[in-house]
Write an enzyme that holds these catalytic residues in place. Structure first.
Site, mmCIF file in Angstrom:
data_model
loop_
_atom_site.group_PDB
_atom_site.id
_atom_site.type_symbol
_atom_site.label_atom_id
_atom_site.label_comp_id
_atom_site.label_asym_id
_atom_site.label_seq_id
_atom_site.Cartn_x
_atom_site.Cartn_y
_atom_site.Cartn_z
ATOM 1 N N THR A 94 -24.765 -31.346 -25.081
ATOM 2 C CA THR A 94 -24.559 -30.356 -26.146
ATOM 3 C C THR A 94 -23.505 -30.822 -27.154
ATOM 4 O O THR A 94 -23.385 -30.239 -28.224
ATOM 5 C CB THR A 94 -24.122 -28.978 -25.570
ATOM 6 O OG1 THR A 94 -22.939 -29.171 -24.786
ATOM 7 C CG2 THR A 94 -25.213 -28.376 -24.701
ATOM 8 N N PHE A 97 -11.222 -16.239 -24.482
ATOM 9 C CA PHE A 97 -12.030 -15.148 -25.006
ATOM 10 C C PHE A 97 -12.996 -15.777 -26.027
ATOM 11 O O PHE A 97 -13.480 -16.872 -25.770
ATOM 12 C CB PHE A 97 -11.117 -14.000 -25.471
ATOM 13 C CG PHE A 97 -10.622 -13.230 -24.257
ATOM 14 C CD1 PHE A 97 -9.795 -13.819 -23.315
ATOM 15 C CD2 PHE A 97 -11.090 -11.957 -23.983
ATOM 16 C CE1 PHE A 97 -9.416 -13.164 -22.131
ATOM 17 C CE2 PHE A 97 -10.708 -11.276 -22.818
ATOM 18 C CZ PHE A 97 -9.883 -11.885 -21.908
ATOM 19 N N ALA A 101 -19.189 -28.205 -19.678
ATOM 20 C CA ALA A 101 -19.922 -27.139 -18.982
ATOM 21 C C ALA A 101 -21.014 -26.620 -19.901
ATOM 22 O O ALA A 101 -20.945 -26.794 -21.120
ATOM 23 C CB ALA A 101 -18.989 -25.987 -18.623
ATOM 24 N N TYR A 146 -23.355 -17.131 -16.129
ATOM 25 C CA TYR A 146 -22.352 -18.017 -16.725
ATOM 26 C C TYR A 146 -20.949 -17.640 -16.235
ATOM 27 O O TYR A 146 -20.185 -18.497 -15.756
ATOM 28 C CB TYR A 146 -22.425 -17.950 -18.257
ATOM 29 C CG TYR A 146 -21.228 -18.567 -18.918
ATOM 30 C CD1 TYR A 146 -21.031 -19.940 -18.866
ATOM 31 C CD2 TYR A 146 -20.272 -17.786 -19.547
ATOM 32 C CE1 TYR A 146 -19.906 -20.517 -19.443
ATOM 33 C CE2 TYR A 146 -19.157 -18.348 -20.123
ATOM 34 C CZ TYR A 146 -18.972 -19.710 -20.068
ATOM 35 O OH TYR A 146 -17.863 -20.269 -20.626
ATOM 36 N N SER A 158 -13.210 -18.606 -18.511
ATOM 37 C CA SER A 158 -13.780 -17.747 -19.542
ATOM 38 C C SER A 158 -13.486 -16.288 -19.282
ATOM 39 O O SER A 158 -13.385 -15.849 -18.121
ATOM 40 C CB SER A 158 -15.297 -17.945 -19.555
ATOM 41 O OG SER A 158 -15.905 -16.981 -20.378
ATOM 42 N N LYS A 165 -18.101 -19.707 -13.767
ATOM 43 C CA LYS A 165 -16.689 -19.939 -14.104
ATOM 44 C C LYS A 165 -15.776 -19.341 -13.035
ATOM 45 O O LYS A 165 -14.749 -19.927 -12.686
ATOM 46 C CB LYS A 165 -16.387 -19.361 -15.487
ATOM 47 C CG LYS A 165 -17.035 -20.133 -16.626
ATOM 48 C CD LYS A 165 -16.334 -21.474 -16.850
ATOM 49 C CE LYS A 165 -17.030 -22.340 -17.866
ATOM 50 N NZ LYS A 165 -16.283 -23.530 -18.252
ATOM 51 N N ASP A 216 -18.266 -37.551 -22.025
ATOM 52 C CA ASP A 216 -19.220 -36.518 -22.468
ATOM 53 C C ASP A 216 -20.628 -37.083 -22.346
ATOM 54 O O ASP A 216 -20.875 -38.231 -22.740
ATOM 55 C CB ASP A 216 -18.923 -36.142 -23.926
ATOM 56 C CG ASP A 216 -19.492 -34.775 -24.300
ATOM 57 O OD1 ASP A 216 -18.721 -33.921 -24.760
ATOM 58 O OD2 ASP A 216 -20.717 -34.583 -24.144
HETATM 59 N N1 UFG Z 1 -24.349 -10.824 -31.160
HETATM 60 C C1 UFG Z 1 -25.254 -10.157 -31.973
HETATM 61 N N2 UFG Z 1 -26.214 -10.905 -32.597
HETATM 62 C C2 UFG Z 1 -26.313 -12.261 -32.461
HETATM 63 C C3 UFG Z 1 -25.371 -12.926 -31.628
HETATM 64 C C4 UFG Z 1 -24.406 -12.163 -31.001
HETATM 65 O O1 UFG Z 1 -25.214 -8.941 -32.125
HETATM 66 O O2 UFG Z 1 -27.227 -12.857 -33.041
HETATM 67 C C5 UFG Z 1 -23.322 -10.048 -30.470
HETATM 68 C C6 UFG Z 1 -23.432 -10.163 -28.959
HETATM 69 O O3 UFG Z 1 -24.337 -9.224 -28.453
HETATM 70 C C7 UFG Z 1 -21.994 -9.943 -28.531
HETATM 71 C C8 UFG Z 1 -21.160 -10.494 -29.678
HETATM 72 O O4 UFG Z 1 -22.063 -10.586 -30.784
HETATM 73 O O5 UFG Z 1 -21.761 -8.555 -28.447
HETATM 74 C C9 UFG Z 1 -20.604 -11.870 -29.389
HETATM 75 O O6 UFG Z 1 -21.662 -12.694 -28.917
HETATM 76 P P1 UFG Z 1 -21.552 -14.282 -28.817
HETATM 77 O O7 UFG Z 1 -22.884 -14.771 -28.401
HETATM 78 O O8 UFG Z 1 -20.948 -14.828 -30.061
HETATM 79 O O9 UFG Z 1 -20.463 -14.517 -27.679
HETATM 80 P P2 UFG Z 1 -20.412 -13.963 -26.180
HETATM 81 O O10 UFG Z 1 -19.371 -12.881 -26.161
HETATM 82 O O11 UFG Z 1 -21.745 -13.643 -25.645
HETATM 83 O O12 UFG Z 1 -19.937 -15.229 -25.366
HETATM 84 C C10 UFG Z 1 -18.894 -16.068 -25.817
HETATM 85 C C11 UFG Z 1 -19.119 -17.453 -25.238
HETATM 86 C C12 UFG Z 1 -18.952 -17.412 -23.758
HETATM 87 C C13 UFG Z 1 -17.660 -16.737 -23.377
HETATM 88 C C14 UFG Z 1 -17.527 -15.398 -24.017
HETATM 89 C C15 UFG Z 1 -16.174 -14.813 -23.703
HETATM 90 O O13 UFG Z 1 -20.424 -17.927 -25.547
HETATM 91 O O14 UFG Z 1 -18.943 -18.740 -23.296
HETATM 92 O O15 UFG Z 1 -17.669 -15.528 -25.411
HETATM 93 O O16 UFG Z 1 -16.010 -13.560 -24.274
HETATM 94 F F1 UFG Z 1 -17.635 -16.562 -22.042
#
Ligand code: UFG
Length: 320
Positions: free
Chosen positions: A35, A167, A73, A139, A115, A143, A31
């Site tokens: 991060t 997920f 990653a 992103y 992902s 992947k 690593d």
């Molecule tokens: N969200 C909010 N407010 C915030 C943060 C997130 O409303 O402050 C919403 C986002 O818009 C989204 C949901 O919460 O609809 C989940 O968002 P996350 O940022 O927690 O996660 P993501 O779905 O964007 O992404 C995560 C990982 C990715 C992965 C993905 C797979 O970060 O690496 O899940 O579904 F690919």
């Protein structure tokens, strides 16, 4: 078995290291700590602090391991939109170096962290592995490019491999949880809001979903870790390919915030914001292939239990 774990000082990688130790394996962590966190690696586990593109470091590690689990990653969707070149360079570029090393030194088994972001925007039903892949953010594009590279490279190298499409990883172990800086993920941010450290901004309420907010499949990080052990065992049986890792259940952002309020007993300061670029409306896993191939299903699918485990971790991290 000795297992090279790239990104083993990170959130999901660290959970796998713990599961591998408990199962009697010998994980070796590579690593660069860009991060990850040094103290996320359990005492007694070898941590090699280097970038995986340093072949002088990578090659001897590959030569003495029986399998590679490749977590390392960049993984933040909004960052990938801001700087796609860096995302492709780090994710795809790093993976190509790893595969080059594998070509020369083995080992013949590899598990790759893919992902759900490879799917993009689909219909209203859970995504199946054979569904079209149309990532809507860089992103997810990195992947998918890595998956496709692996699909071509593995047969040529006699490499048995899985691409595991996670997920939304969530939850925590008693001694290990999410620690991103800055944090962008919904569950830890909502818990920080419960601790009074911030206001949570809800990104969009006009999606084509029942309550207008995005739906995700939140899967406990301990379940993801166990799926990797099952994948390593399946490689021994000659299996391989692409698998979804989720619970098969979707929860909207509003449902997650309600779960956080139930679990913490605190009301959340929430602000309404616009949609966040690159967010698909709905990402939920069809889970039958993982069940058939790995004999694995998420053992901790309950959203409140996932949030409760993350709450324990958040209080430990931030106090309160
Ligand atoms: N969200 C909010 N407010 C915030 C943060 C997130 O409303 O402050 C919403 C986002 O818009 C989204 C949901 O919460 O609809 C989940 O968002 P996350 O940022 O927690 O996660 P993501 O779905 O964007 O992404 C995560 C990982 C990715 C992965 C993905 C797979 O970060 O690496 O899940 O579904 F690919």
């Amino acid at each position: 078995m000795k297992i090279l774990v790239t990104g083993g000082a990170g959130y999901i990688g660290g959970a796998f290291v713990r599961a591998a130790l408990a199962a009697g394996h010998e994980p070796v962590v590579l690593d660069n700590l860009s991060t990850g966190h040094e103290d996320a690696v359990p005492t007694g586990v070898e941590l090699v602090r280097a970038d995986l593109r340093e072949r002088a470091v990578l090659d001897p590690l590959l030569a003495r391991c029986g399998a590679v689990v490749h977590f390392a990653a960049l993984s933040i969707v909004p960052d990938s939109i801001a700087d796609p070149v860096t995302y492709y360079r780090e994710n795809l570029g790093g993976f190509l170096v790893l595969l080059d090393g594998v070509r020369e030194h083995g080992p013949a088994r590899l598990v790759f962290s893919s992902s759900a972001a490879v799917y993009g925007d689909g219909g209203g039903r859970p995504f199946r592995e054979e569904d079209p892949t149309r990532p809507v953010n860089p992103y997810g594009g990195t992947k998918l490019a890595m998956e496709q590279t692996l699909a071509h490279v593995a047969p040529a190298l006699g490499l048995r491999a899985f691409s595991l499409r996670y997920f939304n990883a969530a939850g925590a172990l008693p001694d290990h949880g999410e620690r991103h800086d800055p944090e962008t993920h919904l569950v830890p941010l909502a818990l920080e809001a419960a601790l009074g450290r911030r206001t949570l901004t809800l990104f969009g309420e006009d999606y084509d979903t029942p309550d207008g907010t995005c739906i995700r499949d939140y899967v406990h990080v301990a379940d993801l870790a166990e799926a990797h052990l099952a994948a390593l065992a399946a490689l021994e049986r000659g299996e391989g390919g692409v698998l979804n890792l989720g619970t098969g259940r979707g929860h909207s952002v509003r449902e997650v915030l309600a779960a956080v309020e139930r679990v913490t007993g605190r009301s959340l300061p929430v602000a309404r914001g616009p949609r966040r670029e690159g967010d698909p409306a709905r990402l939920v896993a069809a889970v039958d292939r993982a069940e058939a191939v790995l004999g694995w299903r998420a053992a901790r699918p309950d959203l409140d239990a996932i949030v409760a485990s993350a709450w324990e971790w958040a209080r430990r991290l931030h106090g309160g």
